[in-house]
Design an enzyme around this catalytic site. Structure first.
Site, PDB file in Angstrom:
ATOM      1  N   SER A  81       0.896  -1.212   0.099  1.00 13.44           N
ATOM      2  CA  SER A  81       0.050   0.036  -0.025  1.00 13.44           C
ATOM      3  C   SER A  81       0.875   1.096   0.129  1.00 13.44           C
ATOM      4  CB  SER A  81      -1.000  -0.156   1.185  1.00 13.44           C
ATOM      5  OG  SER A  81      -1.982   1.012   1.119  1.00 13.44           O
ATOM      6  N   ASP A  97      -9.795  -4.143  -4.641  1.00 12.78           N
ATOM      7  CA  ASP A  97      -9.223  -3.360  -3.791  1.00 12.78           C
ATOM      8  C   ASP A  97     -10.151  -2.104  -3.879  1.00 12.78           C
ATOM      9  OD1 ASP A  97      -7.483  -1.186  -2.633  1.00 12.78           O
ATOM     10  OD2 ASP A  97      -5.778  -2.764  -3.037  1.00 12.78           O
ATOM     11  N   HIS A 128      -8.551  -4.467   0.409  1.00 14.26           N
ATOM     12  CA  HIS A 128      -7.151  -3.914   0.387  1.00 14.26           C
ATOM     13  C   HIS A 128      -6.528  -4.604   1.735  1.00 14.26           C
ATOM     14  CE1 HIS A 128      -4.053  -1.185  -0.355  1.00 14.26           C
ATOM     15  NE2 HIS A 128      -3.875  -0.770   0.782  1.00 14.26           N
TER      16      HIS A 128
END
Length: 472
Positions: free
Chosen positions: A210, A360, A392
């Site tokens: 991320s 996501d 996610h």
């Protein structure tokens, strides 16, 4: 949010039960250094006079620290911090810190550079501060990812975790973050004798998910031109924000729109694009918008999400250009400069593993997909795994066994050249996926992240409740 607040207690119990799979030797002892209120008050973070004349990656200052689980329970491993010289977007010298964790029986020819997703424009949320015993745990993401660091430590890897956003907590500018990672690797290599590493050119694998994948992706991109001497064997990036514009549009007016003000503050930092961007922001920001930016400059990720929950950057109550803000020339240029794969020179030259969920809800899958195609067309070696289920946060867990396997394979020099793709159709995970000895750590990570719910939608619901609570 109630579920999120249960995580520290679970991890505290984990540490108390001794499930960290690293033993404390008889010679281990706690330091007595008092912890200051925030990094701005800690002299360690201030570079010495004349540091600008040092080479990138030069060691400016070192110390030992007590690392911890959620600031509560001492982590019984050797921990060092290095203040090192790195580089701002304009090429000028800046400094930042990397925290190094050393297991008691380390592999002495390698280390992992782990880029935690602190996703904040506040200096108080930097990993080097959050990792220390007694620190107020305001950066929940970094705290949870400490368990991933524990997994690498249990495998015998020395782990370095740099404050890659630099001294201004510049969240978003890829070049700055990538150079921060690479110079952190240089600093650890320069510190090899103190760490017991065999040479000044140890093998390295870099990893991040991320927000941490911004730093990882850009470090991989800049490695061939900025730090080609580093003995990097591979890169791991999951949930990669390959295109900041795409991510901004994707999360605007959603439960995750709180990342947007933090990124604006980060991109506008003096070490990033402050000279060009700040005058533009000042000319279009409204009073309400200024309050949002000021809030983001002092908060970590969870508070940011609450503070800008379900709001839109394109609202003229925030800035006067409305939807036209993305076409403003300076803003458009900054966003273009922070899109991975635009410059052919910024192509990774060592093997890379990427993974991303099609569902996501924070980082668009399509942008990562395009990036992989772009890099592969230029000769990069990328293994790309598509996760067909999960959201996610849960994807960080589902992809972790393959990520760790790739790290091991990269260190062994057994990664395959060229590009390949595969898919995983499930969001379930065998607790023994990393092996019997690592099961307790993986189970705790599963508890910490999968409690967010199917496709992480429960997080949005919890934030909605919290937002209503704060507003009343």
């Amino acid at each position: 949010m109630v579920a999120l607040l249960k995580v520290p207690m679970r991890l505290a119990l984990l540490a108390l039960l001794g499930l960290t799979v690293t033993a404390r030797p008889a010679t281990w002892s706690l330091a007595t250094r008092g912890l200051v209120e925030d990094p701005t008050q800690d002299p360690f973070y201030q570079p010495p006079e004349g540091f600008e004349n040092e080479a990138p990656g030069a060691i400016l200052r070192t110390r030992n620290v007590i690392s911890s689980f959620f600031g509560l329970i001492p982590n019984p491993v050797e921990a060092h911090q290095i203040l090192y010289r790195t580089t701002a977007v304009d090429g000028s010298a800046i400094s930042t810190v990397t925290t190094i964790f050393k297991p008691w029986v380390p592999k002495t020819d390698r280390f992992v550079s782990f880029h935690t997703a602190y996703d904040s424009a506040s200096i108080n949320c930097t990993p080097s501060y959050q990792y220390q015993l007694g620190t107020p745990q305001t950066s929940l993401i970094a705290s949870v990812e400490m368990i991933i660091i524990e997994i690498y430590l249990a495998m015998g890897y020395i782990v370095a975790s740099p404050d890659y956003e630099g001294p201004d907590a510049a969240f978003g500018p890829g070049h700055l973050e990538g150079m921060g990672v690479l110079d952190g690797m240089r600093a650890v290599s320069n510190y090899h004798k103190k760490l017991g590493l065999d040479s000044a050119s140890p093998m390295i694998v870099g990893a991040g998910y991320s927000g941490g994948a911004i730093a990882t992706g850009w470090a991989a991109s800049l490695h061939p031109t900025y730090a080609p001497e580093l003995n990097v064997k591979g890169w791991v990036a999951g949930g990669t924000p390959a295109n900041l514009t795409g991510t901004l549009v994707f999360i605007d007016d959603t439960p995750f729109s709180g990342f947007i003000p933090a990124a604006i503050v980060g991109l506008s930092a003096p070490s990033a694009y402050g000279a060009e961007l700040t005058p533009v922001i000042d000319s279009i920001i409204t009073e309400n918008g200024r309050e949002k930016l000021d809030f983001a400059a002092t908060q970590c990720a969870v508070a940011d999400l609450v503070g800008f929950f379900d709001q839109s950057l394109f609202d003229t109550d925030i800035q006067t250009l409305g939807a036209g803000i993305l076409q403003e020339p300076t803003i458009a240029k900054v966003l273009a400069d922070n899109t991975m794969g635009v410059d052919p020179n910024d192509t990774p030259t060592v093997p890379m593993f990427m993974y991303h969920a099609t569902q996501d809800e924070i980082i668009p899958y399509s942008d990562a997909d395009v990036l992989v195609d772009t890099w592969c067309s230029r000769g990069a070696s990328v293994k790309f795994t598509t996760l067909e289920a999960g959201g996610h946060a849960t994807s960080e867990i589902i992809g972790l066994p393959d990520a760790i396997s790739f790290v091991k394979t990269a260190f062994e020099g057994k990664t395959e050249s060229g590009c390949s793709r595969d898919s995983k159709l499930t969001d379930s995970l065998n607790p023994l996926a990393l092996g019997l000895n690592l099961e307790p750590l993986l189970v705790q990570l599963v508890h910490a992240l999968t409690m967010l719910g199917d496709q992480d939608s429960e997080m949005a619901q919890n934030l909605s409740v919290l937002d209503k609570t704060v507003s009343t």
